[in-house]
Design an enzyme around this catalytic site. Structure first.
Site, PDB file in Angstrom:
ATOM      1  N   ASP A 225      -4.439  -8.030  -5.201  1.00 40.23           N
ATOM      2  CA  ASP A 225      -3.861  -8.948  -6.642  1.00 40.23           C
ATOM      3  C   ASP A 225      -3.243 -10.300  -5.604  1.00 40.23           C
ATOM      4  O   ASP A 225      -2.526 -11.284  -7.019  1.00 40.23           O
ATOM      5  CB  ASP A 225      -3.638  -7.827  -7.153  1.00 40.23           C
ATOM      6  CG  ASP A 225      -2.039  -7.994  -6.556  1.00 40.23           C
ATOM      7  OD1 ASP A 225      -1.937  -8.013  -5.798  1.00 40.23           O
ATOM      8  OD2 ASP A 225      -1.283  -6.747  -8.110  1.00 40.23           O
ATOM      9  N   SER A 226      -3.042 -10.338  -4.841  1.00 42.16           N
ATOM     10  CA  SER A 226      -2.535 -11.523  -4.513  1.00 42.16           C
ATOM     11  C   SER A 226      -3.354 -13.049  -4.876  1.00 42.16           C
ATOM     12  O   SER A 226      -2.910 -14.241  -4.441  1.00 42.16           O
ATOM     13  CB  SER A 226      -1.424 -11.930  -2.657  1.00 42.16           C
ATOM     14  OG  SER A 226      -2.997 -10.919  -1.668  1.00 42.16           O
TER      15      SER A 226
ATOM     16  N   LYS B 216      -4.489   1.034  -3.419  1.00 43.72           N
ATOM     17  CA  LYS B 216      -3.241   0.810  -3.777  1.00 43.72           C
ATOM     18  C   LYS B 216      -3.000   0.584  -4.889  1.00 43.72           C
ATOM     19  O   LYS B 216      -3.005  -0.289  -5.407  1.00 43.72           O
ATOM     20  CB  LYS B 216      -2.821  -0.424  -2.368  1.00 43.72           C
ATOM     21  CG  LYS B 216      -1.503  -0.742  -1.808  1.00 43.72           C
ATOM     22  CD  LYS B 216      -1.282  -1.973  -1.120  1.00 43.72           C
ATOM     23  CE  LYS B 216      -1.045  -3.172  -1.782  1.00 43.72           C
ATOM     24  NZ  LYS B 216      -0.570  -3.251  -2.527  1.00 43.72           N
TER      25      LYS B 216
ATOM     26  N   GLU C  60       7.499  -3.525   1.595  1.00 41.27           N
ATOM     27  CA  GLU C  60       7.595  -5.076   1.416  1.00 41.27           C
ATOM     28  C   GLU C  60       8.708  -5.265   0.648  1.00 41.27           C
ATOM     29  O   GLU C  60       9.390  -5.405   0.423  1.00 41.27           O
ATOM     30  CB  GLU C  60       6.474  -5.432   0.615  1.00 41.27           C
ATOM     31  CG  GLU C  60       6.723  -6.708   0.107  1.00 41.27           C
ATOM     32  CD  GLU C  60       5.505  -7.473  -0.819  1.00 41.27           C
ATOM     33  OE1 GLU C  60       6.356  -8.628  -1.125  1.00 41.27           O
ATOM     34  OE2 GLU C  60       5.142  -6.807  -1.330  1.00 41.27           O
TER      35      GLU C  60
ATOM     36  N   ASP D 282      -6.470  -3.817  -3.895  1.00 47.69           N
ATOM     37  CA  ASP D 282      -5.334  -3.415  -5.209  1.00 47.69           C
ATOM     38  C   ASP D 282      -6.063  -2.973  -6.430  1.00 47.69           C
ATOM     39  O   ASP D 282      -6.958  -3.212  -6.774  1.00 47.69           O
ATOM     40  CB  ASP D 282      -4.555  -4.242  -5.249  1.00 47.69           C
ATOM     41  CG  ASP D 282      -3.225  -4.747  -4.341  1.00 47.69           C
ATOM     42  OD1 ASP D 282      -2.882  -3.562  -4.266  1.00 47.69           O
ATOM     43  OD2 ASP D 282      -2.989  -5.454  -4.027  1.00 47.69           O
TER      44      ASP D 282
ATOM     45  N   GLU E  55       0.832   0.299  -6.971  1.00 43.39           N
ATOM     46  CA  GLU E  55       2.372  -0.165  -6.496  1.00 43.39           C
ATOM     47  C   GLU E  55       3.666   1.477  -6.943  1.00 43.39           C
ATOM     48  O   GLU E  55       3.109   0.974  -8.375  1.00 43.39           O
ATOM     49  CB  GLU E  55       2.832  -1.281  -7.315  1.00 43.39           C
ATOM     50  CG  GLU E  55       2.268  -2.660  -6.140  1.00 43.39           C
ATOM     51  CD  GLU E  55       2.429  -3.725  -6.735  1.00 43.39           C
ATOM     52  OE1 GLU E  55       1.914  -4.824  -6.125  1.00 43.39           O
ATOM     53  OE2 GLU E  55       3.350  -4.057  -7.567  1.00 43.39           O
TER      54      GLU E  55
END
Length: 263
Positions: free
Chosen positions: A45-46, A112, A180, A84, A114
């Site tokens: 999602d960057s 993925k 991270e 993501d 978070e």
């Protein structure tokens, strides 16, 4: 070339062979990365910041991720492709399952997400329904408003909390973990404590694998440049050589160096 699998990454961990991964968002770069030997890619999602120009990852939608996942899959048909689930796409296990189905149909091999122990039920639900999960701990960009910015995580007592979260995610069925922006010492503890492969970004050279945002690897990131970033293009001279250098430095533990690490 045979498809890259989670089992192969597990073998790399057992044999202490470090592996390089990178973000990818389109067909052309995915093909370039695959041609030069990167077998694990992330549609992150960057893309909200690097591709769409937002100041955070929060505006990214599931549809955005699915669009870019399809493009990357066409460029790298044999890579292990992580995608993501974006902000608010997995607030409940049921919502996570519905959205994971979208990105898996688009070509992802794994999703993925978070967060820590609060995701245990979600991870269990996904893995029980044949959706492989990669966890993400430390600096989790979707939580930027809680953290008050992009800051190193896991110092002091918070390190034990992060380790407990990592163990909980693994026990729930997660098969990979991204760490991270955490101290090297904590990254080493987590990597050694888990049986699943750990991929670092801003976590020193002690994790099983390494990931970089492709724009950081090529030195084309606008604005603030993270401490852990390295411009491989500046040294190598062209993109293909830069990718090869990135892989070589990760595999030999040259990158990330002390200058890219936190304590």
């Amino acid at each position: 070339m045979k498809p890259t699998t989670i089992a192969l990454l597990q073998k790399c961990k057992q044999e202490k062979k470090r592996f390089a991964t990178i973000t990818a968002y389109d067909y052309s770069f995915a093909r370039l990365f695959a041609d030069e030997g990167i077998n694990v890619m992330l549609v992150g999602d960057s893309l909200g910041m690097t591709v769409q120009g937002h100041d955070s990852t929060l505006p990214v939608t599931v549809e955005d991720i699915a669009y870019h996942t399809r493009a990357v899959r066409r460029g790298a048909p044999n890579c292990l492709l992580l995608s993501d689930l974006p902000f608010m796409a997995y607030a409940t296990p049921e919502q996570a399952f519905e959205n994971a189905a979208v990105v898996m149909r688009a070509g992802a091999n794994m999703v993925k997400i978070e967060g820590g122990a609060w995701l245990v039920d979600t991870v269990k639900m996904l893995t029980e329904r044949a959706v492989p999960v990669c966890g993400h701990l430390g600096l989790t960009p979707q939580s930027v408003n809680i953290f008050g910015g992009y800051k190193i995580q896991g110092r002091g007592d918070a390190g034990q909390v992060l380790l407990d979260d990592a163990l909980a995610l693994e026990a729930a069925g997660a098969q990979l973990l991204v760490l991270e922006c955490v101290p090297v010492e904590l990254a080493k503890r987590v990597t050694e404590a888990l049986s699943i492969p750990v991929i670092g970004i801003g976590a020193g050279n002690v994790t099983d694998g390494q990931i970089l945002v492709m724009h950081d690897a090529f030195g084309i990131t606008g604005g603030h440049i993270p401490k852990f970033a390295k411009n491989f293009l500046a040294e190598a001279g062209d993109m293909r050589a830069a990718v090869r250098q990135y892989i070589a430095e990760v595999e030999s533990s040259v990158y990330p160096g002390e200058e890219h690490s936190f304590h």
